[in-house]
Scaffold this active site. Structure first.
Site, short mmCIF file in Angstrom:
data_model
loop_
_atom_site.label_atom_id
_atom_site.label_comp_id
_atom_site.label_asym_id
_atom_site.label_seq_id
_atom_site.Cartn_x
_atom_site.Cartn_y
_atom_site.Cartn_z
N GLU A 91 0.83 -1.21 0.00
CA GLU A 91 0.00 0.00 0.00
C GLU A 91 0.86 1.26 0.00
O GLU A 91 1.99 1.27 0.51
CB GLU A 91 -0.83 0.05 1.29
CG GLU A 91 -1.92 -0.97 1.35
CD GLU A 91 -2.75 -0.83 2.63
OE1 GLU A 91 -3.53 -1.73 2.88
OE2 GLU A 91 -2.60 0.17 3.36
N CYS A 104 3.17 8.65 1.53
CA CYS A 104 3.69 7.73 2.55
C CYS A 104 3.99 6.40 1.85
O CYS A 104 3.07 5.72 1.37
CB CYS A 104 2.62 7.57 3.62
SG CYS A 104 3.05 6.37 4.87
N CYS A 111 6.19 -6.87 7.94
CA CYS A 111 7.22 -6.29 8.80
C CYS A 111 7.53 -7.27 9.91
O CYS A 111 6.64 -7.95 10.43
CB CYS A 111 6.73 -4.96 9.39
SG CYS A 111 7.97 -4.13 10.40
N CYS A 115 5.43 -4.47 16.36
CA CYS A 115 4.79 -3.52 17.28
C CYS A 115 3.37 -4.00 17.56
O CYS A 115 2.63 -4.34 16.64
CB CYS A 115 4.76 -2.12 16.66
SG CYS A 115 6.40 -1.52 16.23
N CYS A 118 0.20 -2.58 15.65
CA CYS A 118 0.32 -2.40 14.20
C CYS A 118 -0.29 -3.56 13.42
O CYS A 118 -0.01 -4.72 13.71
CB CYS A 118 1.79 -2.23 13.84
SG CYS A 118 2.06 -2.19 12.06
N GLY A 162 6.39 -1.69 6.80
CA GLY A 162 7.79 -2.09 6.93
C GLY A 162 8.64 -1.13 7.74
O GLY A 162 8.26 0.01 8.00
N GLU A 163 9.81 -1.64 8.16
CA GLU A 163 10.81 -0.82 8.87
C GLU A 163 11.87 -0.43 7.82
O GLU A 163 12.65 -1.29 7.37
CB GLU A 163 11.42 -1.66 10.01
CG GLU A 163 12.77 -1.19 10.53
CD GLU A 163 12.80 0.25 11.00
OE1 GLU A 163 12.02 0.60 11.90
OE2 GLU A 163 13.62 1.03 10.45
N SER A 194 11.20 7.16 8.76
CA SER A 194 10.64 6.90 10.09
C SER A 194 11.03 5.49 10.53
O SER A 194 10.69 4.51 9.87
CB SER A 194 9.12 7.03 10.00
OG SER A 194 8.56 6.59 11.21
N SER A 219 9.74 6.21 16.16
CA SER A 219 8.52 5.85 16.89
C SER A 219 8.88 5.60 18.34
O SER A 219 9.56 4.61 18.65
CB SER A 219 7.91 4.56 16.33
OG SER A 219 7.56 4.75 15.01
N ASN A 221 6.48 6.09 21.31
CA ASN A 221 5.26 5.39 21.76
C ASN A 221 5.19 5.03 23.24
O ASN A 221 4.29 4.29 23.65
CB ASN A 221 5.02 4.11 20.94
CG ASN A 221 4.94 4.41 19.46
OD1 ASN A 221 4.44 5.45 19.07
ND2 ASN A 221 5.45 3.53 18.64
N CYS A 340 -2.84 1.12 8.43
CA CYS A 340 -2.01 0.76 7.29
C CYS A 340 -1.98 -0.77 7.18
O CYS A 340 -1.75 -1.46 8.17
CB CYS A 340 -0.62 1.30 7.55
SG CYS A 340 0.53 0.92 6.28
S1 SF4 Z 1 4.69 0.13 13.27
FE1 SF4 Z 1 6.17 0.07 11.56
S2 SF4 Z 1 7.96 -0.95 12.47
FE2 SF4 Z 1 6.26 -1.39 13.87
S3 SF4 Z 1 5.48 -3.37 13.14
FE3 SF4 Z 1 4.30 -1.76 12.09
S4 SF4 Z 1 5.32 -1.46 10.13
FE4 SF4 Z 1 6.75 -2.56 11.47
#
Ligand code: SF4
Length: 353
Positions: A91, A104, A111, A115, A118, A162-163, A194, A219, A221, A340
């Site tokens: 996406e 974005c 990923c 997290c 997420c 993704g990271e 990010s 991030s 958090n 997302c």
């Molecule tokens: S917030 Fe970002 S880094 Fe964390 S699991 Fe989701 S996609 Fe991966």
């Protein structure tokens, strides 16, 4: 087959020279790819027929196929769902800000970071995106919008699926392509990477002379270590203390700040005490940080809830009272899917039905 958008400018020049063509052909090809955004070699009309034929035999240009998109009735944001050559889907979200458009982009299919809040990470990591697959998200959306000045995408945030720093080499090359004066020509200060806070990769990015200098968001958090390692398992090894130590020391360009992202989750990290602890983490170096508060967007099956507006405002107030630049990011396009990764999941269910 070589996808030409997997090559940075130097590599494109090498490719041109290896084929026995003069170096300036690299500029011409780059112009067709990134300025004209063509979809076929036949459109590259100032290249000879022979060169176009060779390019057709050895190379490809397109890496994404648009499956579907949804536009928000609330704010006009558009979420695009692409299919990759291997059938995976990703996406991209176009965000309409007041005076500009921000894209974005995703950097991985899935990923591995895990997290807790997420949606993207639910199926784990499937694979890294290639450079071309990252760059094509921008090229295809800009082509979709058209070339008029008011439709120009000026900002890119690496904040999709993704990271980014776990796909270091391809992300770095995509930034080189986005910022190169003969390629996408985007401003360095309008690109933000990010990260969830992988310390050695953040260090590496700042020490890497070939990584164009762009902005960093992290991030956070959480306001203390046990809360952060509960929400973000990566913090068990990349601790909050070590992360803040590193962020305090990173060399920044004059006037640039690091963005700390803070997803506010009801009764988990959204109390006034959390806000005060966050102030303590930042206050010594408050001029190098700004804070983005992002009220959590619940999705079907999520364990968490969104805090009431009054709690969000109370949290923000504590930070402003301590002169910490803080902005609430009410999520864009709430009507087109909260989190997302959801459009992707829905389409997968639809395709597999
Ligand atoms: S917030 Fe970002 S880094 Fe964390 S699991 Fe989701 S996609 Fe991966």
């Amino acid at each position: 087959m070589i996808n030409l958008k997997n090559l940075n400018f130097k590599e494109l020049e090498n490719f041109v020279v290896e084929n026995g063509w003069p170096k300036f052909r690299a500029k011409q090809i780059a112009k067709w790819l990134y300025n004209k955004k063509v979809e076929s070699f036949d459109q590259m009309t100032d290249l000879s027929k022979e060169i176009r034929q060779t390019l057709k035999e050895k190379c490809e240009i397109n890496s994404l196929k648009l499956l579907t998109y949804q536009q928000s009735k609330i704010d006009g944001s558009i979420k695009f769902l692409w299919q990759l050559k291997d059938g995976n889907t990703i996406e991209t979200v176009l965000i309409n800000e007041k005076n500009h458009k921000t894209l974005c982009v995703s950097t991985q299919v899935g990923c591995a970071v895990g997290c807790k809040f997420c949606y993207t990470t639910k199926d784990g990591l499937i694979r890294n995106l290639e450079t071309a697959e990252i760059v094509d998200q921008y090229i295809n959306v800009q082509r979709f919008l058209g070339d008029e000045e008011e439709n120009r995408i000026s900002n890119i945030v690496y904040m999709g699926m993704g990271e980014p720093l776990a796909n270091y080499d391809n992300v770095k090359k995509s930034v080189q392509i986005f910022t190169h004066p003969d390629m996408c020509k985007l401003s360095h200060r309008k690109i933000t990477i990010s990260s969830s806070g992988i310390l050695h990769q953040i260090k590496r990015m700042f020490e890497d002379k070939d990584f164009p200098q762009v902005k960093l968001a992290v991030s956070l958090n959480a306001s203390h270590q046990s809360q952060r390692s509960y929400l973000m398992p990566i913090s068990q090894t990349n601790t909050l203390e070590d992360l803040m130590d590193l962020l305090r020391k990173l060399p920044l360009k004059p006037g640039w700040r690091i963005t700390l992202e803070y997803v506010l989750i009801k009764n988990v990290n959204d109390t006034v005490e959390d806000a005060k602890r966050l102030v303590n983490l930042i206050k010594k170096d408050k001029h190098r940080f700004k804070v983005n508060l992002i009220p959590f967007n619940p999705y079907p099956g999520s364990d968490f809830e969104r805090p009431e507006e009054s709690r969000v405002l109370a949290f923000e107030k504590v930070l402003w009272d301590n002169n910490i630049a803080t902005f609430i990011r009410w999520s864009k396009g709430r009507d087109i899917d909260a989190a997302c990764g959801q459009l992707r999941k829905k389409e997968m269910l639809f395709l597999n039905a």
